[in-house]
Design an enzyme around this catalytic site. Structure first.
Site, PDB file in Angstrom:
ATOM      1  N   ASP A  56      53.615  38.291  56.017  1.00  0.00           N
ATOM      2  CA  ASP A  56      52.440  39.178  55.422  1.00  0.00           C
ATOM      3  C   ASP A  56      53.099  40.248  54.606  1.00  0.00           C
ATOM      4  O   ASP A  56      54.304  40.612  54.321  1.00  0.00           O
ATOM      5  CB  ASP A  56      51.883  39.847  56.657  1.00  0.00           C
ATOM      6  CG  ASP A  56      52.904  40.296  57.747  1.00  0.00           C
ATOM      7  OD1 ASP A  56      53.837  39.871  57.865  1.00  0.00           O
ATOM      8  OD2 ASP A  56      52.338  41.582  58.233  1.00  0.00           O
TER       9      ASP A  56
ATOM     10  N   GLU B 269      53.055  40.309  60.723  1.00  0.00           N
ATOM     11  CA  GLU B 269      54.193  40.862  61.598  1.00  0.00           C
ATOM     12  C   GLU B 269      54.236  42.583  61.470  1.00  0.00           C
ATOM     13  O   GLU B 269      54.646  43.233  62.324  1.00  0.00           O
ATOM     14  CB  GLU B 269      55.613  40.393  60.918  1.00  0.00           C
ATOM     15  CG  GLU B 269      56.898  40.721  61.717  1.00  0.00           C
ATOM     16  CD  GLU B 269      57.201  42.290  61.339  1.00  0.00           C
ATOM     17  OE1 GLU B 269      57.779  43.047  62.330  1.00  0.00           O
ATOM     18  OE2 GLU B 269      57.253  42.763  60.332  1.00  0.00           O
ATOM     19  N   GLU B 270      53.657  42.911  60.293  1.00  0.00           N
ATOM     20  CA  GLU B 270      53.738  44.292  59.980  1.00  0.00           C
ATOM     21  C   GLU B 270      52.597  45.034  60.732  1.00  0.00           C
ATOM     22  O   GLU B 270      52.770  46.330  60.847  1.00  0.00           O
ATOM     23  CB  GLU B 270      53.550  44.425  58.606  1.00  0.00           C
ATOM     24  CG  GLU B 270      54.530  44.071  57.713  1.00  0.00           C
ATOM     25  CD  GLU B 270      55.865  44.767  57.767  1.00  0.00           C
ATOM     26  OE1 GLU B 270      56.081  45.866  58.388  1.00  0.00           O
ATOM     27  OE2 GLU B 270      56.607  44.437  56.641  1.00  0.00           O
TER      28      GLU B 270
ATOM     29  N   HIS C  93      59.445  49.020  52.510  1.00  0.00           N
ATOM     30  CA  HIS C  93      58.397  49.720  52.572  1.00  0.00           C
ATOM     31  C   HIS C  93      58.284  50.749  51.614  1.00  0.00           C
ATOM     32  O   HIS C  93      57.538  51.904  52.110  1.00  0.00           O
ATOM     33  CB  HIS C  93      58.031  50.194  53.911  1.00  0.00           C
ATOM     34  CG  HIS C  93      57.840  49.358  55.100  1.00  0.00           C
ATOM     35  ND1 HIS C  93      57.255  49.446  56.104  1.00  0.00           N
ATOM     36  CD2 HIS C  93      58.502  47.909  55.215  1.00  0.00           C
ATOM     37  CE1 HIS C  93      57.271  48.302  56.983  1.00  0.00           C
ATOM     38  NE2 HIS C  93      58.033  47.477  56.372  1.00  0.00           N
TER      39      HIS C  93
HETATM   40 ZN    ZN Z   1      58.452  45.415  57.145  1.00  0.00          ZN
HETATM   41 ZN    ZN Z   2      59.704  43.014  57.467  1.00  0.00          ZN
END
Ligand code: ZN
Ligand code: ZN
Length: 392
Positions: A82, A140-141, A364
């Site tokens: 993701d 996952e995020e 990020h």
């Molecule tokens: Zn991340």
């Molecule tokens: Zn990551």
């Protein structure tokens, strides 16, 4: 055991164009939690093209299976799929074509690297003593895709004996591999706190119970729990990430909402922090005539590397990048990772492959980017690790 590392490196070079194309295509079309439809299709199409058995589970997750021609155990390799809801910096070399979405954590590289590892290991099938399961994981995020995949049978048929995952890492030098025993990633809990006071005129605070003042006290006490109640050698974080109260300058609102995260590794430390937080909230609201609602939502457990699996990965990675490039991070990372659900179920290791060239690369961040060539390293490291585990 024959050493396969030269062949693995050769195959990583050979399949690089496939991985490179996959990474570029994924980067151009970032998708988030359980909406990784195009991502999932890209993975499935490539696996089909190379005759690798696979199926879709947990909405957009893909599980592949490479059956070795010699009997043996089953090792699982995992990549998260993701992206993030983040607008990419206009100067980026590879551009996201979806406004407001971006692969800013490197998961496009994780998928591309695991696709390459699949092709490499599939080529070695006739000599493979056991099976390789491929886990392409959604979400996952955010909400987490590992647990839904496990619930849908990821670790069965054939049963998985060990698991490995790689994260590309902006703090580590390009081509370095960081592996740590024990605690690697923290258990991230989310808390939600409502401070309930009594609203009224801002000029007459004596008739109100001001939830903003109570919140200010409480936030300070939270930080004092970290400095005064927690054992200083046991890592823990409390962060208030959001606070909402009131609308205008002359009204004391009736409540304040705080949302934040608690990060720990140790179950006892986690318990202590949650109970101390509640004590602080209760004491302050009690003293100032308010009340509260406090909820802690447990998200993922901590990722703990099994020392034997970490050793297998260390030795395997050294065959690919050289022993001088294997590093041991001295401290764990306070980030959370839902690979923890896999690592809780079977012996596992989570490793970092460095992407830094010059300045540290921030994940990020709108400027996050890395040289795609690193997937030659990550795919070879994870392939060698899988092979070494099966050959043991
Ligand atoms: Zn991340
Ligand atoms: Zn990551």
């Amino acid at each position: 055991m024959t050493d396969f590392s030269e062949r693995i490196k050769y195959l990583a070079d050979r399949y690089y164009p496939v991985g490179q194309h996959a990474r570029h295509s994924l980067h151009a079309y970032p998708e988030t939690a359980f909406e990784e439809v195009r991502t999932s299709k890209l993975i499935s199409d490539i696996l089909s093209e190379y005759g690798i058995e696979h199926k879709l589970i947990a909405k957009t997750g893909v599980v592949g299976l490479i059956k070795g021609e010699k009997p043996g155990k089953t090792v699982l390799l995992r990549a998260d799929m993701d992206a993030l809801e983040l607008e990419e910096a206009p100067s980026a070399l590879l551009r996201s074509e979806r406004a407001g979405y971006m692969h800013a954590c490197g998961h496009d590289g994780h998928v591309a690297g695991l696709i390459m590892a699949a092709l490499i290991l599939s080529d070695l099938k006739s000599e493979l003593p056991g099976n390789v399961k491929l886990m392409f994981q959604p979400a996952e995020e955010s909400v987490g895709g590992a647990k839904p995949m496990i619930d849908e049978g990821l670790l069965e048929n054939p049963p998985v004996d060990a698991a490995f995952a790689v994260h590309l890492w902006g703090e580590a030098e390009f081509g370095e591999v960081w592996i740590k025993n024990g605690a690697v990633m923290a258990a991230p809990d989310e808390f939600r706190l409502r401070i309930i006071g009594k609203g009224g005129h801002a000029a007459h605070p004596q008739f109100t119970a001001d939830p903003i003042v109570m919140s200010a006290n409480i936030i300070n006490l939270f930080q004092q729990i970290i400095s005064r109640r927690r054992d200083p050698v046991s890592p823990a974080v409390i962060t208030v990430g959001s606070i909402h109260a009131g609308e205008v300058h002359n009204i004391i609102p009736s409540h304040a909402d705080l949302v934040g995260t608690i990060r720990t590794f140790d179950r006892e430390v986690r318990k202590l922090i949650i109970s101390e937080m509640e004590k602080a909230v209760s004491a302050v609201t009690n003293a100032w005539g308010g009340s509260y609602e406090f909820k802690v939502l447990e998200r993922y457990p901590a990722v703990l590397n099994n020392p034997d699996m970490a050793d297998i990965a260390r030795i395997a990675a050294a065959k690919i990048v050289g022993a001088d490039k294997i590093k041991e991070p001295s401290v764990p990372n306070m980030g959370g990772e839902d690979f923890a659900f896999v690592a809780n179920a079977v012996p596992a290791a989570y490793l970092f492959v460095g992407i830094k060239k010059g300045e540290m690369i921030l994940h990020h961040n709108p400027n996050f980017s890395f040289d795609t060539e690193i997937i030659k390293v990550s795919s070879a490291v994870i392939s060698q690790t899988a092979l070494d585990f099966l050959s043991k």
